[in-house]
Design a protein around this motif. Structure first.
Motif, PDB file in Angstrom:
ATOM      1  N   MET A   1       0.826  -1.209   0.000  1.00  0.00           N
ATOM      2  CA  MET A   1       0.000   0.000   0.000  1.00  0.00           C
ATOM      3  C   MET A   1       0.864   1.265   0.000  1.00  0.00           C
ATOM      4  O   MET A   1       0.524   2.265  -0.624  1.00  0.00           O
ATOM      5  CB  MET A   1      -0.940  -0.006   1.200  1.00  0.00           C
ATOM      6  N   GLU A   2       1.970   1.209   0.709  1.00  0.00           N
ATOM      7  CA  GLU A   2       2.885   2.345   0.737  1.00  0.00           C
ATOM      8  C   GLU A   2       3.486   2.575  -0.649  1.00  0.00           C
ATOM      9  O   GLU A   2       3.556   3.705  -1.136  1.00  0.00           O
ATOM     10  CB  GLU A   2       3.998   2.088   1.762  1.00  0.00           C
ATOM     11  N   THR A   3       3.887   1.485  -1.299  1.00  0.00           N
ATOM     12  CA  THR A   3       4.528   1.579  -2.609  1.00  0.00           C
ATOM     13  C   THR A   3       3.568   2.094  -3.677  1.00  0.00           C
ATOM     14  O   THR A   3       3.953   2.880  -4.554  1.00  0.00           O
ATOM     15  CB  THR A   3       5.072   0.206  -3.028  1.00  0.00           C
ATOM     16  N   THR A   4       2.318   1.648  -3.597  1.00  0.00           N
ATOM     17  CA  THR A   4       1.338   2.017  -4.633  1.00  0.00           C
ATOM     18  C   THR A   4       0.587   3.307  -4.306  1.00  0.00           C
ATOM     19  O   THR A   4      -0.300   3.707  -5.071  1.00  0.00           O
ATOM     20  CB  THR A   4       0.312   0.886  -4.816  1.00  0.00           C
ATOM     21  N   PHE A   5       0.950   3.982  -3.227  1.00  0.00           N
ATOM     22  CA  PHE A   5       0.229   5.184  -2.810  1.00  0.00           C
ATOM     23  C   PHE A   5       0.203   6.278  -3.887  1.00  0.00           C
ATOM     24  O   PHE A   5      -0.872   6.815  -4.191  1.00  0.00           O
ATOM     25  CB  PHE A   5       0.811   5.726  -1.504  1.00  0.00           C
ATOM     26  N   PRO A   6       1.340   6.650  -4.498  1.00  0.00           N
ATOM     27  CA  PRO A   6       1.283   7.718  -5.519  1.00  0.00           C
ATOM     28  C   PRO A   6       0.348   7.369  -6.680  1.00  0.00           C
ATOM     29  O   PRO A   6      -0.421   8.221  -7.138  1.00  0.00           O
ATOM     30  CB  PRO A   6       2.743   7.838  -5.976  1.00  0.00           C
ATOM     31  N   LEU A   7       0.429   6.137  -7.154  1.00  0.00           N
ATOM     32  CA  LEU A   7      -0.452   5.715  -8.249  1.00  0.00           C
ATOM     33  C   LEU A   7      -1.909   5.772  -7.819  1.00  0.00           C
ATOM     34  O   LEU A   7      -2.780   6.225  -8.574  1.00  0.00           O
ATOM     35  CB  LEU A   7      -0.096   4.287  -8.681  1.00  0.00           C
ATOM     36  N   ARG A   8      -2.172   5.334  -6.592  1.00  0.00           N
ATOM     37  CA  ARG A   8      -3.549   5.318  -6.085  1.00  0.00           C
ATOM     38  C   ARG A   8      -4.107   6.732  -5.986  1.00  0.00           C
ATOM     39  O   ARG A   8      -5.241   6.984  -6.388  1.00  0.00           O
ATOM     40  CB  ARG A   8      -3.585   4.611  -4.725  1.00  0.00           C
ATOM     41  N   ARG A   9      -3.325   7.656  -5.468  1.00  0.00           N
ATOM     42  CA  ARG A   9      -3.807   9.031  -5.321  1.00  0.00           C
ATOM     43  C   ARG A   9      -4.063   9.655  -6.692  1.00  0.00           C
ATOM     44  O   ARG A   9      -5.051  10.373  -6.885  1.00  0.00           O
ATOM     45  CB  ARG A   9      -2.806   9.891  -4.544  1.00  0.00           C
ATOM     46  N   GLN A  10      -3.188   9.375  -7.649  1.00  0.00           N
ATOM     47  CA  GLN A  10      -3.387   9.907  -8.994  1.00  0.00           C
ATOM     48  C   GLN A  10      -4.663   9.342  -9.606  1.00  0.00           C
ATOM     49  O   GLN A  10      -5.442  10.069 -10.227  1.00  0.00           O
ATOM     50  CB  GLN A  10      -2.183   9.560  -9.880  1.00  0.00           C
ATOM     51  N   THR A  11      -4.885   8.052  -9.425  1.00  0.00           N
ATOM     52  CA  THR A  11      -6.087   7.413  -9.964  1.00  0.00           C
ATOM     53  C   THR A  11      -7.338   7.985  -9.325  1.00  0.00           C
ATOM     54  O   THR A  11      -8.319   8.313  -9.999  1.00  0.00           O
ATOM     55  CB  THR A  11      -6.033   5.890  -9.725  1.00  0.00           C
ATOM     56  N   ILE A  12      -7.314   8.128  -8.002  1.00  0.00           N
ATOM     57  CA  ILE A  12      -8.501   8.590  -7.267  1.00  0.00           C
ATOM     58  C   ILE A  12      -8.826  10.041  -7.596  1.00  0.00           C
ATOM     59  O   ILE A  12      -9.972  10.391  -7.892  1.00  0.00           O
ATOM     60  CB  ILE A  12      -8.288   8.409  -5.744  1.00  0.00           C
ATOM     61  N   VAL A  13      -7.811  10.898  -7.566  1.00  0.00           N
ATOM     62  CA  VAL A  13      -8.042  12.338  -7.716  1.00  0.00           C
ATOM     63  C   VAL A  13      -8.283  12.721  -9.173  1.00  0.00           C
ATOM     64  O   VAL A  13      -9.162  13.540  -9.476  1.00  0.00           O
ATOM     65  CB  VAL A  13      -6.855  13.138  -7.138  1.00  0.00           C
ATOM     66  N   MET A  14      -7.546  12.115 -10.091  1.00  0.00           N
ATOM     67  CA  MET A  14      -7.634  12.525 -11.495  1.00  0.00           C
ATOM     68  C   MET A  14      -8.728  11.799 -12.259  1.00  0.00           C
ATOM     69  O   MET A  14      -9.426  12.396 -13.081  1.00  0.00           O
ATOM     70  CB  MET A  14      -6.284  12.307 -12.188  1.00  0.00           C
ATOM     71  N   SER A  15      -8.906  10.498 -11.995  1.00  0.00           N
ATOM     72  CA  SER A  15      -9.848   9.705 -12.785  1.00  0.00           C
ATOM     73  C   SER A  15     -11.219   9.559 -12.136  1.00  0.00           C
ATOM     74  O   SER A  15     -12.214   9.336 -12.829  1.00  0.00           O
ATOM     75  CB  SER A  15      -9.261   8.310 -13.054  1.00  0.00           C
ATOM     76  N   CYS A  16     -11.264   9.650 -10.799  1.00  0.00           N
ATOM     77  CA  CYS A  16     -12.524   9.533 -10.048  1.00  0.00           C
ATOM     78  C   CYS A  16     -13.337   8.292 -10.463  1.00  0.00           C
ATOM     79  O   CYS A  16     -14.514   8.411 -10.834  1.00  0.00           O
ATOM     80  CB  CYS A  16     -13.384  10.780 -10.232  1.00  0.00           C
ATOM     81  N   PRO A  17     -12.727   7.100 -10.422  1.00  0.00           N
ATOM     82  CA  PRO A  17     -13.483   5.894 -10.791  1.00  0.00           C
ATOM     83  C   PRO A  17     -14.501   5.537  -9.713  1.00  0.00           C
ATOM     84  O   PRO A  17     -14.442   6.060  -8.597  1.00  0.00           O
ATOM     85  CB  PRO A  17     -12.392   4.828 -10.888  1.00  0.00           C
ATOM     86  N   PRO A  18     -15.458   4.650 -10.022  1.00  0.00           N
ATOM     87  CA  PRO A  18     -16.424   4.214  -9.010  1.00  0.00           C
ATOM     88  C   PRO A  18     -15.714   3.609  -7.802  1.00  0.00           C
ATOM     89  O   PRO A  18     -14.643   3.001  -7.927  1.00  0.00           O
ATOM     90  CB  PRO A  18     -17.252   3.159  -9.751  1.00  0.00           C
ATOM     91  N   VAL A  19     -16.329   3.769  -6.633  1.00  0.00           N
ATOM     92  CA  VAL A  19     -15.722   3.272  -5.404  1.00  0.00           C
ATOM     93  C   VAL A  19     -15.487   1.770  -5.470  1.00  0.00           C
ATOM     94  O   VAL A  19     -14.441   1.275  -5.039  1.00  0.00           O
ATOM     95  CB  VAL A  19     -16.606   3.636  -4.193  1.00  0.00           C
ATOM     96  N   LYS A  20     -16.460   1.034  -5.997  1.00  0.00           N
ATOM     97  CA  LYS A  20     -16.306  -0.423  -6.067  1.00  0.00           C
ATOM     98  C   LYS A  20     -15.071  -0.794  -6.872  1.00  0.00           C
ATOM     99  O   LYS A  20     -14.338  -1.727  -6.513  1.00  0.00           O
ATOM    100  CB  LYS A  20     -17.549  -1.070  -6.683  1.00  0.00           C
ATOM    101  N   GLU A  21     -14.827  -0.071  -7.958  1.00  0.00           N
ATOM    102  CA  GLU A  21     -13.642  -0.340  -8.775  1.00  0.00           C
ATOM    103  C   GLU A  21     -12.369  -0.089  -7.995  1.00  0.00           C
ATOM    104  O   GLU A  21     -11.405  -0.869  -8.053  1.00  0.00           O
ATOM    105  CB  GLU A  21     -13.691   0.535 -10.026  1.00  0.00           C
ATOM    106  N   LEU A  22     -12.344   1.008  -7.233  1.00  0.00           N
ATOM    107  CA  LEU A  22     -11.170   1.329  -6.416  1.00  0.00           C
ATOM    108  C   LEU A  22     -10.931   0.262  -5.357  1.00  0.00           C
ATOM    109  O   LEU A  22      -9.794  -0.157  -5.119  1.00  0.00           O
ATOM    110  CB  LEU A  22     -11.359   2.693  -5.747  1.00  0.00           C
ATOM    111  N   LEU A  23     -12.008  -0.177  -4.709  1.00  0.00           N
ATOM    112  CA  LEU A  23     -11.862  -1.154  -3.632  1.00  0.00           C
ATOM    113  C   LEU A  23     -11.551  -2.546  -4.171  1.00  0.00           C
ATOM    114  O   LEU A  23     -11.001  -3.380  -3.452  1.00  0.00           O
ATOM    115  CB  LEU A  23     -13.124  -1.168  -2.772  1.00  0.00           C
TER     116      LEU A  23
END
Length: 226
Positions: A1-23
């Protein structure tokens, strides 16, 4: 989770995918400990430690303000009086009792309609029959008193986001905090009808982005320090 944090934040903030997809991509966010770790990565703040320390510090004054309001007349006063009546009838008045009472009473005090967010059911199967629910807390109880505004010994309370029961916890106060953490971590907008309660949590209890407060929240903040 620490390693993938930058990618995750970029995906969440920029792409705004559905919550189910993120989870589905990062199921660890459904775990209470991992959610708190994610919140600390975003804010450099320990969510449960800060929240409970500040909430517990303000509990006596909040309860006083609730009782003062409940002694008056009107719908808000009546609703607060009912919550406090049930609170006072509890056999135990430990810290968990107050941590359950305050999240129920605070939105009422701030004149917010929580009927769409704090829901009660008596059967776990009912919990799955969710219509379009953006954000809600579903409390499952063993008795049939679904009209009570607060329950101190639920079977569980589930955090529901985009009609999906994301996580379930034994206490309402814990579920409320996890709900806030998920909204923050997933970069979701606050539900309009609960905005003041969640901004109170964000700006007054946690001191995050502490810009200008709404008149109602500024009044409450002033009352807390009197």
């Amino acid at each position: 989770m620490e390693t993938t944090f930058p990618l995750r934040r970029q995906t969440i903030v920029m792409s705004c995918p559905p919550v189910k997809e993120l989870l589905d991509l990062w199921p660890a966010l459904k775990m209470e400990s991992e959610l708190y770790a994610e919140f600390q990565r975003i804010t450099n703040q320990n969510l449960p430690n800060t929240f409970y320390a500040e909430l517990d510090r303000h509990l006596p004054r909040l309860m006083t303000l609730f009782r003062q309001k409940a002694s008056k007349t009107g719908k808000t006063a009546d609703a607060l009086a009912e919550i406090l009546r049930i609170h006072d009838e509890q056999d135990s008045h430990d810290i968990h009792t107050k941590r359950t009472t305050v999240p129920h009473a605070l939105p009422v005090y701030l004149r917010e309609d929580v009927s769409g967010f704090f829901r009660t059911c008596t059967d776990e199967s009912d919990e799955l029959e969710l219509e379009v629910v953006e954000v809600a807390l579903f409390t499952v109880i063993s008795d049939h008193d679904t009209t009570s505004p607060v329950h101190y010994q639920p079977v569980k309370t589930s955090v529901v986001i985009e009609s999906d029961a994301v996580v379930s916890l034994p206490r309402f106060g814990e579920a409320f905090l996890v709900m806030f953490g998920l909204i923050y971590a997933l970069h979701l907008s606050y539900p309009k009808a609960l905005t003041n309660t969640l901004k109170f949590t964000q700006k007054i209890l946690l001191g995050l982005e502490s810009g200008k407060l709404s008149p109602r929240l500024q009044t409450l903040k002033n009352d807390l320090v009197m």
